[in-house]
Scaffold this motif. Structure first.
Motif, PDB file in Angstrom:
ATOM      1  N   GLN A  99      -3.011 112.980-138.278  1.00  0.00           N
ATOM      2  CA  GLN A  99      -3.263 113.192-139.709  1.00  0.00           C
ATOM      3  C   GLN A  99      -3.861 111.935-140.343  1.00  0.00           C
ATOM      4  O   GLN A  99      -4.746 112.023-141.200  1.00  0.00           O
ATOM      5  CB  GLN A  99      -1.976 113.606-140.425  1.00  0.00           C
ATOM      6  CG  GLN A  99      -1.475 114.982-140.026  1.00  0.00           C
ATOM      7  CD  GLN A  99      -2.479 116.076-140.305  1.00  0.00           C
ATOM      8  OE1 GLN A  99      -3.114 116.114-141.362  1.00  0.00           O
ATOM      9  NE2 GLN A  99      -2.644 116.978-139.350  1.00  0.00           N
ATOM     10  N   TYR A 100      -3.399 110.775-139.908  1.00  0.00           N
ATOM     11  CA  TYR A 100      -3.965 109.514-140.397  1.00  0.00           C
ATOM     12  C   TYR A 100      -5.465 109.437-140.077  1.00  0.00           C
ATOM     13  O   TYR A 100      -6.267 109.069-140.932  1.00  0.00           O
ATOM     14  CB  TYR A 100      -3.206 108.333-139.781  1.00  0.00           C
ATOM     15  CG  TYR A 100      -3.901 107.011-139.969  1.00  0.00           C
ATOM     16  CD1 TYR A 100      -3.886 106.367-141.204  1.00  0.00           C
ATOM     17  CD2 TYR A 100      -4.599 106.420-138.921  1.00  0.00           C
ATOM     18  CE1 TYR A 100      -4.541 105.156-141.381  1.00  0.00           C
ATOM     19  CE2 TYR A 100      -5.254 105.208-139.092  1.00  0.00           C
ATOM     20  CZ  TYR A 100      -5.226 104.588-140.322  1.00  0.00           C
ATOM     21  OH  TYR A 100      -5.877 103.397-140.499  1.00  0.00           O
ATOM     22  N   LEU A 101      -5.813 109.778-138.837  1.00  0.00           N
ATOM     23  CA  LEU A 101      -7.225 109.734-138.438  1.00  0.00           C
ATOM     24  C   LEU A 101      -8.087 110.676-139.271  1.00  0.00           C
ATOM     25  O   LEU A 101      -9.265 110.414-139.498  1.00  0.00           O
ATOM     26  CB  LEU A 101      -7.367 110.086-136.955  1.00  0.00           C
ATOM     27  CG  LEU A 101      -6.832 109.063-135.961  1.00  0.00           C
ATOM     28  CD1 LEU A 101      -6.920 109.608-134.545  1.00  0.00           C
ATOM     29  CD2 LEU A 101      -7.576 107.735-136.083  1.00  0.00           C
ATOM     30  N   ARG A 102      -7.500 111.740-139.756  1.00  0.00           N
ATOM     31  CA  ARG A 102      -8.218 112.723-140.576  1.00  0.00           C
ATOM     32  C   ARG A 102      -8.299 112.308-142.038  1.00  0.00           C
ATOM     33  O   ARG A 102      -8.990 112.938-142.829  1.00  0.00           O
ATOM     34  CB  ARG A 102      -7.510 114.083-140.517  1.00  0.00           C
ATOM     35  CG  ARG A 102      -7.377 114.635-139.124  1.00  0.00           C
ATOM     36  CD  ARG A 102      -6.487 115.858-139.117  1.00  0.00           C
ATOM     37  NE  ARG A 102      -5.967 116.091-137.780  1.00  0.00           N
ATOM     38  CZ  ARG A 102      -5.619 117.272-137.328  1.00  0.00           C
ATOM     39  NH1 ARG A 102      -5.710 118.338-138.090  1.00  0.00           N
ATOM     40  NH2 ARG A 102      -5.155 117.404-136.112  1.00  0.00           N
ATOM     41  N   GLY A 103      -7.558 111.254-142.391  1.00  0.00           N
ATOM     42  CA  GLY A 103      -7.534 110.810-143.780  1.00  0.00           C
ATOM     43  C   GLY A 103      -6.467 111.495-144.614  1.00  0.00           C
ATOM     44  O   GLY A 103      -6.432 111.327-145.832  1.00  0.00           O
ATOM     45  N   ASN A 104      -5.573 112.241-143.972  1.00  0.00           N
ATOM     46  CA  ASN A 104      -4.490 112.947-144.672  1.00  0.00           C
ATOM     47  C   ASN A 104      -3.253 112.046-144.726  1.00  0.00           C
ATOM     48  O   ASN A 104      -2.277 112.243-144.005  1.00  0.00           O
ATOM     49  CB  ASN A 104      -4.152 114.260-143.960  1.00  0.00           C
ATOM     50  CG  ASN A 104      -5.319 115.205-143.911  1.00  0.00           C
ATOM     51  OD1 ASN A 104      -6.211 115.161-144.738  1.00  0.00           O
ATOM     52  ND2 ASN A 104      -5.323 116.075-142.922  1.00  0.00           N
ATOM     53  N   ALA A 127       4.736 100.295-137.079  1.00  0.00           N
ATOM     54  CA  ALA A 127       3.357  99.794-136.997  1.00  0.00           C
ATOM     55  C   ALA A 127       2.384 100.816-137.584  1.00  0.00           C
ATOM     56  O   ALA A 127       1.435 100.446-138.284  1.00  0.00           O
ATOM     57  CB  ALA A 127       2.999  99.477-135.556  1.00  0.00           C
ATOM     58  N   ASN A 128       2.628 102.087-137.319  1.00  0.00           N
ATOM     59  CA  ASN A 128       1.759 103.126-137.882  1.00  0.00           C
ATOM     60  C   ASN A 128       1.889 103.203-139.400  1.00  0.00           C
ATOM     61  O   ASN A 128       0.897 103.417-140.099  1.00  0.00           O
ATOM     62  CB  ASN A 128       2.062 104.488-137.241  1.00  0.00           C
ATOM     63  CG  ASN A 128       1.507 104.610-135.848  1.00  0.00           C
ATOM     64  OD1 ASN A 128       0.607 103.877-135.459  1.00  0.00           O
ATOM     65  ND2 ASN A 128       2.043 105.543-135.087  1.00  0.00           N
ATOM     66  N   LEU A 129       3.093 103.013-139.906  1.00  0.00           N
ATOM     67  CA  LEU A 129       3.284 103.006-141.354  1.00  0.00           C
ATOM     68  C   LEU A 129       2.565 101.820-142.003  1.00  0.00           C
ATOM     69  O   LEU A 129       1.971 101.963-143.071  1.00  0.00           O
ATOM     70  CB  LEU A 129       4.771 102.991-141.700  1.00  0.00           C
ATOM     71  CG  LEU A 129       5.500 104.321-141.520  1.00  0.00           C
ATOM     72  CD1 LEU A 129       7.014 104.122-141.517  1.00  0.00           C
ATOM     73  CD2 LEU A 129       5.073 105.316-142.598  1.00  0.00           C
ATOM     74  N   LYS A 130       2.601 100.654-141.354  1.00  0.00           N
ATOM     75  CA  LYS A 130       1.864  99.493-141.875  1.00  0.00           C
ATOM     76  C   LYS A 130       0.364  99.764-141.883  1.00  0.00           C
ATOM     77  O   LYS A 130      -0.342  99.413-142.830  1.00  0.00           O
ATOM     78  CB  LYS A 130       2.161  98.256-141.037  1.00  0.00           C
ATOM     79  CG  LYS A 130       3.497  97.636-141.314  1.00  0.00           C
ATOM     80  CD  LYS A 130       3.695  96.379-140.507  1.00  0.00           C
ATOM     81  CE  LYS A 130       5.084  95.815-140.725  1.00  0.00           C
ATOM     82  NZ  LYS A 130       5.323  94.612-139.925  1.00  0.00           N
ATOM     83  N   LEU A 131      -0.117 100.384-140.832  1.00  0.00           N
ATOM     84  CA  LEU A 131      -1.523 100.754-140.747  1.00  0.00           C
ATOM     85  C   LEU A 131      -1.883 101.712-141.873  1.00  0.00           C
ATOM     86  O   LEU A 131      -2.929 101.574-142.516  1.00  0.00           O
ATOM     87  CB  LEU A 131      -1.798 101.393-139.376  1.00  0.00           C
ATOM     88  CG  LEU A 131      -3.237 101.712-139.026  1.00  0.00           C
ATOM     89  CD1 LEU A 131      -4.085 100.449-138.959  1.00  0.00           C
ATOM     90  CD2 LEU A 131      -3.290 102.425-137.671  1.00  0.00           C
ATOM     91  N   LEU A 132      -1.010 102.649-142.131  1.00  0.00           N
ATOM     92  CA  LEU A 132      -1.220 103.619-143.204  1.00  0.00           C
ATOM     93  C   LEU A 132      -1.259 102.925-144.567  1.00  0.00           C
ATOM     94  O   LEU A 132      -2.095 103.249-145.422  1.00  0.00           O
ATOM     95  CB  LEU A 132      -0.102 104.659-143.171  1.00  0.00           C
ATOM     96  CG  LEU A 132      -0.175 105.829-144.138  1.00  0.00           C
ATOM     97  CD1 LEU A 132      -1.388 106.705-143.847  1.00  0.00           C
ATOM     98  CD2 LEU A 132       1.087 106.655-144.052  1.00  0.00           C
ATOM     99  N   ASP A 133      -0.379 101.965-144.768  1.00  0.00           N
ATOM    100  CA  ASP A 133      -0.332 101.242-146.047  1.00  0.00           C
ATOM    101  C   ASP A 133      -1.528 100.345-146.273  1.00  0.00           C
ATOM    102  O   ASP A 133      -1.899 100.073-147.406  1.00  0.00           O
ATOM    103  CB  ASP A 133       0.981 100.428-146.138  1.00  0.00           C
ATOM    104  CG  ASP A 133       2.203 101.307-146.283  1.00  0.00           C
ATOM    105  OD1 ASP A 133       2.064 102.479-146.723  1.00  0.00           O
ATOM    106  OD2 ASP A 133       3.310 100.847-145.945  1.00  0.00           O
TER     107      ASP A 133
END
Length: 135
Positions: A99-104, A127-133
């Motif tokens: 979903q992150y890769l899709r921009g969602n 780590a994924n949450l930091k990337l998202l932020d």
């Protein structure tokens, strides 16, 4: 009849031959780690065709499709994976990354938090949450 000349080595101690599906999964993982997502997809797809019940093959296939931007196929692979393995935190984390890769971002965060709640070691999700932020 003499038994002194009988070989007593247990055959179960011999390594079992690697199945073609296992070989494709191993090759798929290697290609994925090298960033060759098209080749990884090919190996994981072959593994799925040989072993439709292999969670590892479906996980690799879904992740490869994500990296190739083929989210329609990734969704189908995740659906199959969930049927085989259930809603495990590691799978949910990967679905969040998809979903992150899709921009969602909203859906990604929701999935990450679900995955995080079920994990004892949350380093990957954190780590994924930091990337998202950041994005």
């Amino acid at each position: 009849c003499q038994s002194a000349g009988v070989d007593t080595i247990e055959t179960t101690a011999m390594p079992r031959p690697v199945s073609q599906a296992e070989a494709d999964i191993k090759a798929g993982k290697a290609q994925f780690e090298d960033g060759n997502y098209g080749l990884a997809e090919r190996h994981f797809r072959k593994a799925v065709e040989l072993r439709a019940d292999s969670a590892a093959a479906w996980m690799g296939l879904a992740a490869s499709y994500d990296q190739l931007g083929r989210f329609d196929f990734a969704d189908r692979a995740y659906d199959q994976l969930l049927k085989i393995a259930g809603r495990q935190p590691r799978i949910v984390n990967n679905m969040g990354y998809s979903q992150y890769l899709r921009g969602n971002k909203k859906e990604a965060r929701k999935l990450y938090m679900e995955a995080r709640a079920g994990m004892t070691n949350t380093a990957v999700v954190d780590a994924n949450l930091k990337l998202l932020d950041k994005g």
